[in-house]
Design a protein around this motif. Structure first.
Motif, mmCIF file in Angstrom:
data_model
loop_
_atom_site.group_PDB
_atom_site.id
_atom_site.type_symbol
_atom_site.label_atom_id
_atom_site.label_comp_id
_atom_site.label_asym_id
_atom_site.label_seq_id
_atom_site.Cartn_x
_atom_site.Cartn_y
_atom_site.Cartn_z
ATOM 1 N N VAL A 73 2.057 -10.587 7.440
ATOM 2 C CA VAL A 73 1.083 -9.980 5.808
ATOM 3 C C VAL A 73 1.696 -8.822 6.105
ATOM 4 C CG1 VAL A 73 -0.747 -10.456 5.298
ATOM 5 C CG2 VAL A 73 -0.137 -12.403 5.823
ATOM 6 N N THR A 74 0.433 -7.873 6.586
ATOM 7 C CA THR A 74 0.693 -6.321 6.355
ATOM 8 C C THR A 74 1.675 -5.841 6.333
ATOM 9 O OG1 THR A 74 -1.582 -6.450 7.661
ATOM 10 C CG2 THR A 74 -0.407 -4.173 7.056
ATOM 11 N N LEU A 75 2.550 -6.298 7.007
ATOM 12 C CA LEU A 75 4.083 -5.382 7.110
ATOM 13 C C LEU A 75 4.636 -6.356 5.466
ATOM 14 C CD1 LEU A 75 5.761 -5.893 10.668
ATOM 15 C CD2 LEU A 75 5.219 -3.864 9.488
ATOM 16 N N PHE B 111 6.594 -3.850 -0.260
ATOM 17 C CA PHE B 111 6.702 -3.165 -1.141
ATOM 18 C C PHE B 111 5.470 -1.578 -1.507
ATOM 19 C CE2 PHE B 111 6.347 -7.889 -1.454
ATOM 20 C CZ PHE B 111 7.599 -8.315 -1.705
ATOM 21 N N LEU B 112 5.377 -1.085 -0.577
ATOM 22 C CA LEU B 112 4.303 0.350 -0.830
ATOM 23 C C LEU B 112 5.854 0.957 -1.627
ATOM 24 C CD1 LEU B 112 2.095 1.998 -0.276
ATOM 25 C CD2 LEU B 112 2.792 2.434 1.216
ATOM 26 N N TYR C 282 7.467 4.327 -6.431
ATOM 27 C CA TYR C 282 8.307 4.930 -7.285
ATOM 28 C C TYR C 282 7.992 4.180 -9.122
ATOM 29 C CZ TYR C 282 12.632 5.224 -9.714
ATOM 30 O OH TYR C 282 13.674 5.665 -10.179
ATOM 31 N N GLY C 283 7.672 3.390 -8.848
ATOM 32 C CA GLY C 283 7.017 3.335 -10.805
ATOM 33 C C GLY C 283 5.346 3.730 -11.038
ATOM 34 N N MET C 284 4.767 4.349 -9.475
ATOM 35 C CA MET C 284 3.674 5.005 -10.067
ATOM 36 C C MET C 284 4.583 7.074 -10.326
ATOM 37 S SD MET C 284 1.314 3.706 -7.420
ATOM 38 C CE MET C 284 0.491 5.644 -7.060
#
Length: 147
Positions: free
Chosen positions: A21-23, A28-29, A34-36
């Motif tokens: 789940v962590t991976l 998506f990081l 990039y969106g920020m």
């Protein structure tokens, strides 16, 4: 089929689930970062496309609605060519004679941070944002690691 599923569920440990789940969430990081970065660009910032061959800038243009459509040919060497097309707010490597055609397949780019690369020709098309006073808005800090 259900026997294989039961086998895998029996052998799965709680830490395995946490790691998976962590991976998955970590994958998506880059999209979030990039969106920020795109959201921090002012509306009055200029979007600039630069074309470089062998690290040397050979062409630069502001991408805006008023930018006229144009095509031009760059020749990195005697046997190589790239046809670059600019159309308003976007730019692309329209045609070249590289073997893999990755730069052509990249298609149109228009957002700061996007690049199109033709490695055999050492050609890079980059898009970045500049403030109205001409100062480049950093998308990321350059890290120089001494050897």
């Amino acid at each position: 089929m259900f026997d294989k599923l039961k086998y895998h569920l029996r052998n799965t440990k709680p830490l395995d689930v946490i790691i998976i789940v962590t991976l998955m969430l970590g994958s998506f990081l880059p999209h979030v970062v990039y969106g920020m970065q795109l959201s921090q660009i002012d509306e009055d910032a200029q979007i600039i496309a630069t074309v470089s061959i062998s690290g040397e800038e050979v062409y630069s243009v502001e991408l805006s609605e008023e930018t006229p459509h144009e095509e031009f040919t760059l020749k990195p060497s005697k046997k190589q060519y790239n046809i670059i097309e600019v159309d308003g707010t976007r730019i692309r490597n329209k045609e070249d004679n590289s073997p893999d055609q990755l730069g052509v397949r990249r298609g149109w780019i228009s957002q700061p941070g996007e690049t199109a690369v033709v490695l055999p020709h050492e050609l890079i098309i980059e898009i970045h944002a500049e403030s109205p006073d001409g100062e480049k808005i950093d998308q990321e800090d350059d890290i120089i690691i001494p050897m």
